[in-house]
Motif scaffolding. Structure first.
Motif: not given
Lengths: 257, 14
Positions: A228-257
């Protein structure tokens, strides 16, 4: 008191393999909702959020909310001693200084228990708001892992761009450049092989490939990954864990100097 | 060149 029993013990083994290289120490939060974790990596660039819902366990008892601080490397060492088919039971007490992992073989002819020392960890929860994302890409997790691995042999960063043409992963390094475009593809035999792109508006963001590669260690947990991408937010990389829940990784972007 | 943003820039402590 916490007592949880997970018939599919391999899930917990896979979860640990997915986070132990990103986070050294973390508090696991136990509540009636489930067994969860939120932790930042040591560089404070990425955040991992894990939820294993109570309904996903064969047995789940948690009398009151509490946290248990664990070294994830040590926890992984202990869980590696469980067989892939083993049933895992976790027992812990509020205020206790150890946690017990019990491994039962499917035929019940081998039962092992491992007691691990807990640790005090100072950590505070970050507030993650519900957000609207400019673009959401769902694709096979193996494909995403392959792209991240391939690009990291050429460059250190990946530019992920979503347009109506598809999603483009680009990098550049000393030896040259690489662009991989994935188009929406829903005409596949199995739904998990589809690439689905929902775009509200085009978005392009730059991320460190080192983290993306680390996230792909969760691929054994799910056939698909959602980015999931948005220009104002960290990206979310989500793996669903069947029947149980999820693991979500949030990563802050790198921006031009 | 690019600068890495920290995750804390986006999310505040609860």
């Amino acid at each position: 008191m916490l007592e949880l029993r997970l018939v599919q013990g391999s899930l917990l083994k896979k979860v640990l393999e997915s986070i132990k290289d990103l986070v050294n120490d973390a508090n696991f939060d136990c509540s009636a909702t489930g067994f969860s974790l939120q932790a930042m990596d040591s560089s404070h660039v990425a955040l991992v959020s894990l939820l294993l819902r109570s309904e996903g366990f064969e047995h789940y008892r948690c009398d009151k909310n509490f946290s248990m601080g664990m070294n994830l490397g040590n926890m992984s060492k202990m869980l590696k001693c469980a067989g892939n088919d083993d049933i895992i039971t976790i027992k812990g007490d509020d205020g206790g200084d150890t946690i017990t992992f019990m491994f039962e073989s499917p035929s019940q002819d081998k039962i092992a228990d491992f007691e691990m020392k807990l640790m005090d960890i100072d950590s505070e929860h970050l507030g993650i708001p519900e957000a609207e994302y400019h673009a959401i890409v769902r694709m096979p997790s193996a494909e995403f892992a392959r792209i991240c691995k391939d690009l990291s042999s050429i460059g250190d960063t990946v530019i992920i761009s979503v347009t109506k043409e598809g999603v483009k992963f680009s990098t550049k390094g000393d030896i040259g450049t690489a662009n991989i475009v994935c188009r929406q593809n829903t005409t596949v035999d199995k739904p998990e092989e589809a690439t689905i792109i929902e775009m509200q508006e085009p978005v392009s963001l730059t991320f460190a490939l080192r983290y993306m590669n680390s996230f792909t260690k969760a691929s054994p947990l799910s056939n698909t990954v959602t980015i999931s991408l948005s220009s104002e937010l960290p990206v979310v990389v989500e793996y669903k864990i069947a029947e149980m829940g999820y693991i979500r990784y949030y990563l802050a972007p790198k921006i031009e100097d | 060149s690019c600068t890495q943003v920290f995750i804390l820039f986006y999310f505040l402590y609860l």
